[in-house]
Design an enzyme around this catalytic site. Structure first.
Site, PDB file in Angstrom:
ATOM      1  N   ASN A 283       0.799  -1.229   0.000  1.00 25.97           N
ATOM      2  CA  ASN A 283       0.000   0.000   0.000  1.00 25.97           C
ATOM      3  C   ASN A 283       0.833   1.282   0.000  1.00 25.97           C
ATOM      4  O   ASN A 283       0.367   2.321  -0.465  1.00 25.97           O
ATOM      5  CB  ASN A 283      -0.916  -0.046   1.231  1.00 25.97           C
ATOM      6  CG  ASN A 283      -1.470   1.312   1.610  1.00 25.97           C
ATOM      7  OD1 ASN A 283      -2.398   1.813   0.976  1.00 25.97           O
ATOM      8  ND2 ASN A 283      -0.878   1.936   2.636  1.00 25.97           N
TER       9      ASN A 283
ATOM     10  N   TYR B 149       2.806   9.683 -11.216  1.00 24.46           N
ATOM     11  CA  TYR B 149       1.885   8.905 -10.373  1.00 24.46           C
ATOM     12  C   TYR B 149       1.022   7.990 -11.250  1.00 24.46           C
ATOM     13  O   TYR B 149       0.876   6.800 -10.969  1.00 24.46           O
ATOM     14  CB  TYR B 149       1.018   9.869  -9.557  1.00 24.46           C
ATOM     15  CG  TYR B 149       0.113   9.200  -8.547  1.00 24.46           C
ATOM     16  CD1 TYR B 149       0.589   8.832  -7.289  1.00 24.46           C
ATOM     17  CD2 TYR B 149      -1.232   8.955  -8.835  1.00 24.46           C
ATOM     18  CE1 TYR B 149      -0.245   8.224  -6.350  1.00 24.46           C
ATOM     19  CE2 TYR B 149      -2.074   8.364  -7.908  1.00 24.46           C
ATOM     20  CZ  TYR B 149      -1.581   7.997  -6.660  1.00 24.46           C
ATOM     21  OH  TYR B 149      -2.421   7.404  -5.744  1.00 24.46           O
TER      22      TYR B 149
ATOM     23  N   LYS C 262       1.143   3.912 -11.147  1.00 27.51           N
ATOM     24  CA  LYS C 262      -0.043   3.132 -10.760  1.00 27.51           C
ATOM     25  C   LYS C 262      -0.511   2.222 -11.899  1.00 27.51           C
ATOM     26  O   LYS C 262      -0.949   1.093 -11.658  1.00 27.51           O
ATOM     27  CB  LYS C 262      -1.173   4.071 -10.319  1.00 27.51           C
ATOM     28  CG  LYS C 262      -0.861   4.838  -9.032  1.00 27.51           C
ATOM     29  CD  LYS C 262      -0.703   3.908  -7.850  1.00 27.51           C
ATOM     30  CE  LYS C 262      -0.529   4.652  -6.538  1.00 27.51           C
ATOM     31  NZ  LYS C 262      -0.337   3.763  -5.387  1.00 27.51           N
TER      32      LYS C 262
END
Ligand SMILES: NC(=O)c1ccc[n+]([C@@H]2O[C@H](COP(=O)([O-])OP(=O)(O)OC[C@H]3O[C@@H](n4cnc5c(N)ncnc54)[C@H](O)[C@@H]3O)[C@@H](O)[C@H]2O)c1
Length: 249
Positions: free
Chosen positions: A90, A156, A160
């Site tokens: 996470n 980002y 991801k």
């Protein structure tokens, strides 16, 4: 509902706050023994909160970008509890937003290092432990931005999106060896990260979620709990969108 994770050994990275913290607390409440790997010493307070309500938890300082540190986290989990059953990869950071032509390579690499390489290293060393007992359930942290673009968000989004497809390939690689690997892609969630944003920005974010609000860390944790539990025993290589409809429009 019994989620059937009692006495499972679960490592969660980045659980000193936000989604990771909510996940650590929920998994512990369901009876898992939780090992938190985080750079932030404040993870100790999360461990204490879990213990105060009768759960079992341990904090191991870990920087997910440091291979030795990640190996130590997974080996400590196994040494402490005998095996490793669950990983929630996470830990992640947001990026300094800006147009690509002004991007600094250092900024790009920092985000890729934590948000992508950190997930990959956690999977590598968790899987080494999981192969020993022929069982494992992994959830890797994606985002809505793995699936759709956003102005001035490149590192980002790239990290991801890579996490999502890394997870698919890893899932099919270990599918016959008892290890399930899935991804979760939350919409904007009210963690400490978002609390700092101006109200105007928050309202604009809300407008992009058909459900009319942002997510709560506990709602993301519930979806993670499902994916790591035996209730999801036939689910591997998938992405669960927990985003109030953000990517459905
Ligand atoms: N909050 C959102 O809106 C949202 C939406 C989609 C996805 N996510 C993703 O969910 C994850 C958690 O986000 P959050 O909002 O709870 O953030 P957060 O800042 O509350 O928590 C992130 C945690 O990761 C830890 N961390 C940072 N760098 C680390 C490193 N190098 N090694 C180990 N730990 C490290 C931090 O100390 C912190 O405890 C991230 O991967 C984030 O990208 C968040």
């Amino acid at each position: 509902m019994d989620m059937m994770i009692e006495n499972k050994i679960a490592v969660i990275t980045g659980a000193a706050s936000g989604i990771g913290e909510a996940t650590a607390k929920l998994l512990a409440k369901e009876g898992a023994k939780v090992i938190i790997g985080d750079v932030a010493q404040s993870a100790e307070a999360v461990v204490e909160e879990i213990k105060a309500v009768g759960g079992e938890a341990l904090f191991v300082r870990c920087d997910v970008t440091d291979e030795k540190s990640v190996r130590n986290l997974m080996e400590t989990a196994t040494a402490s509890y005998g095996r490793l059953d669950i990983l929630v990869a996470n830990a992640g950071i947001p990026e300094k937003k800006g147009p690509v032509h002004e991007m600094q390579l250092d900024d790009w690499q920092k985000v890729l290092n934590i948000d992508l390489n950190g997930v990959v290293l956690a999977n590598k060393y968790a899987i080494q432990q999981m192969l020993k007992n022929g069982f494992g359930a992994i959830v890797n942290m994606g985002s809505i931005l793995a699936h759709v673009g956003q102005v001035n968000s490149t590192a980002y989004s790239a990290a991801k999106a890579a996490v999502v497809n890394f997870s698919r390939s890893a899932a099919v690689t270990y599918a016959t060896q008892g290890i399930r690997i899935n991804c979760i892609s939350p919409g904007y969630t009210e963690t400490p990260l978002l609390a700092k944003l101006p109200e105007e920005t928050k309202q604009a974010m809300i407008a992009n979620h058909p459900i009319g609000r942002l997510g709560k860390p506990e709602e993301i944790a519930e979806a993670i709990l499902f994916l790591v539990s035996d209730k999801a025993s036939f689910i591997t290589g998938t992405v669960l969108h927990v985003d109030g409809g953000y990517t459905a429009v």
